[in-house]
Design a protein around this motif. Structure first.
Motif, PDB file in Angstrom:
ATOM      1  N   ARG A  80       0.828  -1.196   0.000  1.00 49.35           N
ATOM      2  CA  ARG A  80       0.000   0.000   0.000  1.00 49.35           C
ATOM      3  C   ARG A  80       0.856   1.238   0.000  1.00 49.35           C
ATOM      4  N   GLY A  81       0.427   2.238  -0.728  1.00 51.03           N
ATOM      5  CA  GLY A  81       1.202   3.468  -0.790  1.00 51.03           C
ATOM      6  C   GLY A  81       0.322   4.699  -0.715  1.00 51.03           C
ATOM      7  N   LEU A  82       0.454   5.427   0.372  1.00 49.08           N
ATOM      8  CA  LEU A  82      -0.271   6.690   0.524  1.00 49.08           C
ATOM      9  C   LEU A  82       0.652   7.638   1.279  1.00 49.08           C
ATOM     10  N   TYR A  83       0.374   8.929   1.181  1.00 47.11           N
ATOM     11  CA  TYR A  83       1.121   9.881   2.003  1.00 47.11           C
ATOM     12  C   TYR A  83       0.572   9.813   3.417  1.00 47.11           C
ATOM     13  N   PRO A  84       1.413   9.374   4.375  1.00 42.16           N
ATOM     14  CA  PRO A  84       0.868   9.180   5.723  1.00 42.16           C
ATOM     15  C   PRO A  84       0.363  10.467   6.369  1.00 42.16           C
ATOM     16  N   LYS A  85       0.959  11.595   6.026  1.00 37.02           N
ATOM     17  CA  LYS A  85       0.607  12.819   6.729  1.00 37.02           C
ATOM     18  C   LYS A  85      -0.446  13.650   6.012  1.00 37.02           C
ATOM     19  N   LEU A  86      -0.846  13.180   4.842  1.00 34.97           N
ATOM     20  CA  LEU A  86      -1.822  13.952   4.081  1.00 34.97           C
ATOM     21  C   LEU A  86      -3.228  13.518   4.480  1.00 34.97           C
ATOM     22  N   GLU A  90      -7.582  15.344   0.753  1.00 33.32           N
ATOM     23  CA  GLU A  90      -6.543  15.969  -0.072  1.00 33.32           C
ATOM     24  C   GLU A  90      -5.803  14.921  -0.887  1.00 33.32           C
ATOM     25  N   GLN A  91      -5.588  13.787  -0.235  1.00 33.42           N
ATOM     26  CA  GLN A  91      -4.899  12.693  -0.900  1.00 33.42           C
ATOM     27  C   GLN A  91      -5.643  12.274  -2.168  1.00 33.42           C
ATOM     28  N   GLN A 139      -6.876   3.604  -0.216  1.00 30.94           N
ATOM     29  CA  GLN A 139      -6.069   3.136  -1.339  1.00 30.94           C
ATOM     30  C   GLN A 139      -6.955   2.808  -2.547  1.00 30.94           C
TER      31      GLN A 139
ATOM     32  N   ARG B  21       1.836  20.449  -4.376  1.00 28.48           N
ATOM     33  CA  ARG B  21       1.617  19.597  -3.211  1.00 28.48           C
ATOM     34  C   ARG B  21       2.760  19.747  -2.212  1.00 28.48           C
ATOM     35  N   THR B  25       2.017  21.022   1.532  1.00 32.99           N
ATOM     36  CA  THR B  25       2.250  20.156   2.701  1.00 32.99           C
ATOM     37  C   THR B  25       3.305  20.774   3.599  1.00 32.99           C
ATOM     38  N   GLU B 202      10.541   9.452   1.774  1.00 34.29           N
ATOM     39  CA  GLU B 202       9.191   9.242   2.306  1.00 34.29           C
ATOM     40  C   GLU B 202       8.316   8.544   1.265  1.00 34.29           C
ATOM     41  N   GLU B 203       8.380   9.043   0.031  1.00 39.85           N
ATOM     42  CA  GLU B 203       7.545   8.449  -1.010  1.00 39.85           C
ATOM     43  C   GLU B 203       7.971   7.021  -1.313  1.00 39.85           C
ATOM     44  N   SER B 206       6.947   4.806   1.783  1.00 44.24           N
ATOM     45  CA  SER B 206       5.505   4.588   1.933  1.00 44.24           C
ATOM     46  C   SER B 206       4.924   3.991   0.652  1.00 44.24           C
ATOM     47  N   ARG B 207       5.765   3.731  -0.317  1.00 48.92           N
ATOM     48  CA  ARG B 207       5.374   3.057  -1.570  1.00 48.92           C
ATOM     49  C   ARG B 207       4.439   3.889  -2.427  1.00 48.92           C
ATOM     50  N   VAL B 208       4.214   5.118  -2.028  1.00 49.22           N
ATOM     51  CA  VAL B 208       3.299   5.938  -2.795  1.00 49.22           C
ATOM     52  C   VAL B 208       3.898   6.208  -4.175  1.00 49.22           C
ATOM     53  N   VAL B 209       5.205   6.021  -4.257  1.00 46.57           N
ATOM     54  CA  VAL B 209       5.903   6.308  -5.512  1.00 46.57           C
ATOM     55  C   VAL B 209       5.389   5.401  -6.639  1.00 46.57           C
ATOM     56  N   LEU B 211       2.340   4.520  -7.155  1.00 39.30           N
ATOM     57  CA  LEU B 211       1.144   5.154  -7.713  1.00 39.30           C
ATOM     58  C   LEU B 211       1.516   6.379  -8.539  1.00 39.30           C
TER      59      LEU B 211
END
Lengths: 302, 269
Positions: A80-86, A90-91, A139, B21, B25, B202-203, B206-209, B211
């Motif tokens: 899973r990949g999300l911005y933890p602090k957002l 907004e995400q 997600q 963004r 942030t 961070e990206e 958190s694997r958001v990269v 996406l």
């Protein structure tokens, strides 16, 4: 048509994919099954351009999937990949915008999807504050928020409670009705069986079985017919030509039909004995099919 | 929603999205806000410190018992020579003067300055007050002896001062401002470089990269990050510069405001 055509991929000496091919029609829900390490995630990552295939390609509407097409694919990675602090809202807005929506429609879509996946009240919360299950929903919402043309979801149902599974299933079915091909991988085979029009079973880098659940069943060896005829004398079934009795418990018999034997003939024979209260094919479950398919290749490989 | 609302982004749009963004942030990040606040407070504190150090230099409070206008004049003249402001407090008797010194109301007290044996009361010996009073008493004694000997003193000629390099001060000032500016700029650069690295990590973690990379190329992601954080850093730098210059002008720390602003602009640019 979403076509996966002859994908090969090796990491060092480890040949992960050995010619994975299948197609998903628009509006079709394709369940991607396979044991751990079979190559499901690699296949999906290749489609998303996150891994490069050694050979073969993925096509959408006849054209190789490129940057522009990928922007119209909703993707949910296994990790899973999300911005933890957002914040959740907004995400989702950000992901919608990345996929090409303007600011206002993106915000609207984010709101809609948060609401539909039961995150309405958590929209203002940071993702890191949500439970794992709710993060999972975010997600999913991130994959769906841009109203994509194709959905590729890696284990979307893992970690969801039954209510979450239902709302996700509903959302996916709706996307299918919109004409979107949906590919998802899952270990929950009952779920795959319930939701999917087509199933692909991946084992040892190859698709060992694919097609609709019905096709898989008819192709499976040893189809069994269960007949309950309360008034029939014992041994009635054995007299029908081409029929082998698997088990017989009082009036409840399970039969295996030889090739070319008409099941109606069996029914007629049963009716001749008197009442028939049950007459049905015993459908093998997907779990049984899966086991059969996977163990077959193991045997071949060994 | 219809697909007509969806248009593919140009690379520039994607970069702008990422940059937006990053800025939004970071600007709401507590650490960043506190850091900027501390930096601004630090600059203002430095200015206030400068003002405190420059203003007035030294001042000396002297108590005098049995003094006169001549004594006060002599003490103040000596004070000017030693670069300190002398203020004279008159006490009625030695006991009061003693109390004054003990309570710290005055730095030292001079008892019977015109007598043959003047006495200086101090908390502890040493310090400017001692030198100052010694000089003043000596001067008075010499004047007295000259007057007694019948010598008529003429006032000495006033010295005319010609400065060959009147800008020397301003040059030092400009150099100091430039130095401070460069140090601030340098730390901001390091800080924002770190922000970029942090954001990438961070990206990635958190694997958001995964996406993100499905929608854009890596260079667009990185460019957006660098651009967004760079703009933010520049804005922060400008805020600091404006506050620093405005503060310097308000507190009157600098002598040539025009040169200060010019130097700051050069450093920022």
């Amino acid at each position: 048509m979403l076509e996966f055509d002859g994908l090969y991929k090796a990491y060092g000496d480890n040949q992960v994919l050995e010619g994975v091919s299948f197609t998903v029609a628009p509006g079709q829900m394709f369940g991607f099954c396979g044991s751990n390490g079979a190559g499901k995630t690699t296949t999906m990552r290749i489609a998303m351009g996150l891994a490069r295939a050694d050979a073969g390609e993925v096509r959408w509407l006849g054209r190789p999937v490129d940057e522009a097409v990928r922007r119209r694919i909703g993707y949910m990675p296994e990790e899973r990949g999300l911005y933890p602090k957002l914040k959740v809202g907004e995400q989702l807005t950000y992901f919608a915008r990345l996929h090409g929506l303007d600011a206002a429609p993106a915000a609207r879509a984010a709101e809609t999807w948060a609401e539909r996946l039961g995150l309405g009240e958590r929209r203002g919360d940071r993702v890191e504050k949500l439970s794992l299950g709710n993060q999972q929903r975010v997600q999913l919402a991130a994959a769906l928020v841009s109203e994509p043309d194709v959905l590729i979801l890696d284990e979307p149902f893992s970690g969801l409670d039954p209510v979450g599974v239902d709302s996700l299933a509903e959302a996916l079915l709706e996307q299918c009705r919109r004409g979107v091909p949906v590919v998802f991988s899952s270990h929950q085979l009952d779920l795959v069986e319930r939701l999917c029009d087509a199933v692909g079973i991946l084992a040892r880098g190859k698709i060992v079985a694919s097609g609709t659940v019905g096709e898989l069943r008819s192709g499976a060896a040893g189809r069994q017919l269960r007949v309950v005829a309360p008034d029939a004398p014992p041994g009635w079934a054995a007299s029908v030509p081409g029929v082998r009795v698997v088990s017989e418990q009082r009036a409840d018999v399970v039969l295996e039909l030889g090739p070319g034997v008409d099941d109606q003939q069996v029914l007629a024979a049963a009716l001749a004995t008197g009442r028939v209260t049950h007459f049905a094919w015993r459908e093998p479950t997907l779990v049984e099919l899966f086991r059969g398919a996977v163990t077959d290749t193991r045997a071949v490989a060994a | 929603m219809s697909t007509s609302e969806i248009r593919p982004h140009t690379p520039a749009q994607l970069v702008r999205l990422v940059a937006g963004r990053e800025i939004s942030t970071r600007i709401r990040d507590k650490g960043f806000l506190i850091g900027s606040g501390v930096l601004i407070v630090l600059i203002l504190g430095m200015l206030v410190f400068q003002v405190a150090v420059n203003s007035g230099g030294d001042s000396t409070e002297l108590g005098v018992v049995g003094g006169s206008a001549a004594v006060t004049d002599a003490l103040q003249a000596q004070g000017r020579a030693l670069d300190t402001d002398v203020s004279v407090v008159d006490y009625d008797d030695e006991a009061a003067a003693r109390r004054g010194v003990e309570d710290g109301d005055v730095d030292a007290a001079l008892v019977s300055p015109s007598a043959a044996q003047p006495e200086l009361l101090v908390e502890k010996s040493g310090g400017t007050a001692e030198t100052l009073v010694q000089g003043a008493v000596q001067g008075m004694a010499v004047t007295q002896q000259l007057a007694d000997a019948g010598v008529q003193l003429q006032s000495p000629p006033q010295l005319a001062v010609v400065a060959l390099d009147p800008d020397a001060d301003a040059d030092t000032e400009a150099a100091v401002v430039a130095l401070v500016g460069v140090v601030v700029l340098y730390s901001l650069l390091i800080l924002f470089g770190q922000f970029v690295a942090q954001g990438v990590v961070e990206e990635k973690s958190s694997r958001v990269v995964e996406l993100l990379l499905a929608t854009m190329r890596p260079w667009q992601l990185l460019a957006g990050k660098v651009l967004g954080l760079g703009l933010l850093g520049l804005a922060q730098m400008l805020v600091i510069a404006v506050i620093g210059v405005a503060g310097a002008l308000a507190f009157d720390v600098v002598e040539l405001p025009g040169r200060l602003i010019g130097t700051v602009v050069t450093v920022v640019a």
